[in-house]
Design a protein around this motif. Sequence first.
Motif, PDB file in Angstrom:
ATOM      1  N   LEU A   1       0.824  -1.210   0.000  1.00 12.26           N
ATOM      2  CA  LEU A   1       0.000   0.000   0.000  1.00 12.26           C
ATOM      3  C   LEU A   1       0.856   1.258   0.000  1.00 12.26           C
ATOM      4  O   LEU A   1       0.434   2.304  -0.497  1.00 12.26           O
ATOM      5  CB  LEU A   1      -0.917   0.018   1.221  1.00 12.26           C
ATOM      6  N   TRP A   2       2.046   1.157   0.582  1.00 15.81           N
ATOM      7  CA  TRP A   2       2.973   2.289   0.683  1.00 15.81           C
ATOM      8  C   TRP A   2       4.344   1.758   1.054  1.00 15.81           C
ATOM      9  O   TRP A   2       4.514   0.572   1.365  1.00 15.81           O
ATOM     10  CB  TRP A   2       2.492   3.277   1.753  1.00 15.81           C
ATOM     11  N   THR A   3       5.357   2.635   0.989  1.00 12.24           N
ATOM     12  CA  THR A   3       6.672   2.314   1.538  1.00 12.24           C
ATOM     13  C   THR A   3       6.909   3.264   2.711  1.00 12.24           C
ATOM     14  O   THR A   3       6.094   4.140   2.992  1.00 12.24           O
ATOM     15  CB  THR A   3       7.794   2.469   0.498  1.00 12.24           C
ATOM     16  N   VAL A   4       8.035   3.099   3.381  1.00 11.96           N
ATOM     17  CA  VAL A   4       8.334   3.936   4.548  1.00 11.96           C
ATOM     18  C   VAL A   4       8.335   5.415   4.170  1.00 11.96           C
ATOM     19  O   VAL A   4       7.886   6.265   4.931  1.00 11.96           O
ATOM     20  CB  VAL A   4       9.693   3.537   5.159  1.00 11.96           C
ATOM     21  N   TYR A   5       8.818   5.713   2.971  1.00  9.35           N
ATOM     22  CA  TYR A   5       9.021   7.106   2.602  1.00  9.35           C
ATOM     23  C   TYR A   5       7.971   7.693   1.666  1.00  9.35           C
ATOM     24  O   TYR A   5       7.877   8.906   1.522  1.00  9.35           O
ATOM     25  CB  TYR A   5      10.403   7.275   1.943  1.00  9.35           C
ATOM     26  N   GLU A   6       7.183   6.847   0.979  1.00  7.04           N
ATOM     27  CA  GLU A   6       6.303   7.404  -0.040  1.00  7.04           C
ATOM     28  C   GLU A   6       5.127   6.476  -0.306  1.00  7.04           C
ATOM     29  O   GLU A   6       5.199   5.273  -0.060  1.00  7.04           O
ATOM     30  CB  GLU A   6       7.082   7.628  -1.345  1.00  7.04           C
ATOM     31  N   PRO A   7       4.028   7.042  -0.815  1.00 11.97           N
ATOM     32  CA  PRO A   7       2.896   6.200  -1.211  1.00 11.97           C
ATOM     33  C   PRO A   7       3.208   5.465  -2.509  1.00 11.97           C
ATOM     34  O   PRO A   7       4.144   5.817  -3.227  1.00 11.97           O
ATOM     35  CB  PRO A   7       1.767   7.218  -1.412  1.00 11.97           C
TER      36      PRO A   7
END
Length: 304
Positions: A34-40
């Motif tokens: 759904l997302w990563t740590v830094y960005e959608p």
Amino acid sequence: MSQHIRHILDLSAQERQAFVQSFDHILTDCDGVLWTVYEPIPNVGDALTTLLANGKTIRYITNNSVRPFESYATQLGSIGIKLEPTDLIHPAVSIVQYLNSIHFEGPIYCLATESFKSTLRAAGFGLIDGPTDPVEESFKKILATVNDKAPVKAVIVDVDFNLNYPKLLRAELYLKGNPECLLIAGATDKLLHVKHDFKVMGPGYFSEMLEQATGRRTVILGKPGAELASQISELYGTTDARRVLFVGDMLQQDIAFASRCGFQKLLVMSGGATREEMVNQPADGECVPDYVADSLADLRQLFD
């Protein structure tokens, strides 16, 4: 080497229709899907909305216990999805459910974040933690600090940003001091995907160290634990596990877990797994997905 794995957008119109009609429920991982740590991840919200509009039920499963329910609800809300508490499968909550199922009583020693521990405390469990303050660099001093012989009945291990040697020693001594003391883990990931080509060490090494030091087996209430798989089966209550589509980005955690549950398996390439890792899995292994997609957003294209 595994067999060829079809990309969902390479399916024929007839195959797409059959695939879409083959599942009623979706269980999706969060980080890397759904997302990563830094960005959608682009267009994921549209894909989820499309799936819901077409009558699919969606639940979310995570090994990331650092974030409480409210954080997941806020982030899903930012992409247009309302999250109910029963929609999220979270390691701390799964551990509470497991402890309740075995009528657990007694103090718990917990290596985890404050958010994780607050979930256990809110459920009525008494916790011991620490030591967190620096100790004198002497084995006599350390052992005098950690060997308190408290009647701990379970050691729980997850992400602990302030883990130290005295904490691990204390956990080891509790486990060795009581043969009935349980060793329980939430996440057992040895690698955590942060963003493209960037992974860091995960908490799986912590529980593995304690297993090797004590000879105990870990009860795993995160993916791909067998105990969690049993909980999921009860949660869905479906007579046909193949009517559930599991979406994940990791082979050892997500795809292996879906195999243990009997779900259909969709691997997305937006997170931790690489195509090379996917195609080099043993064809008869539990880490082989049924389908692959570039991201969850491909499901919207499939419906379009």
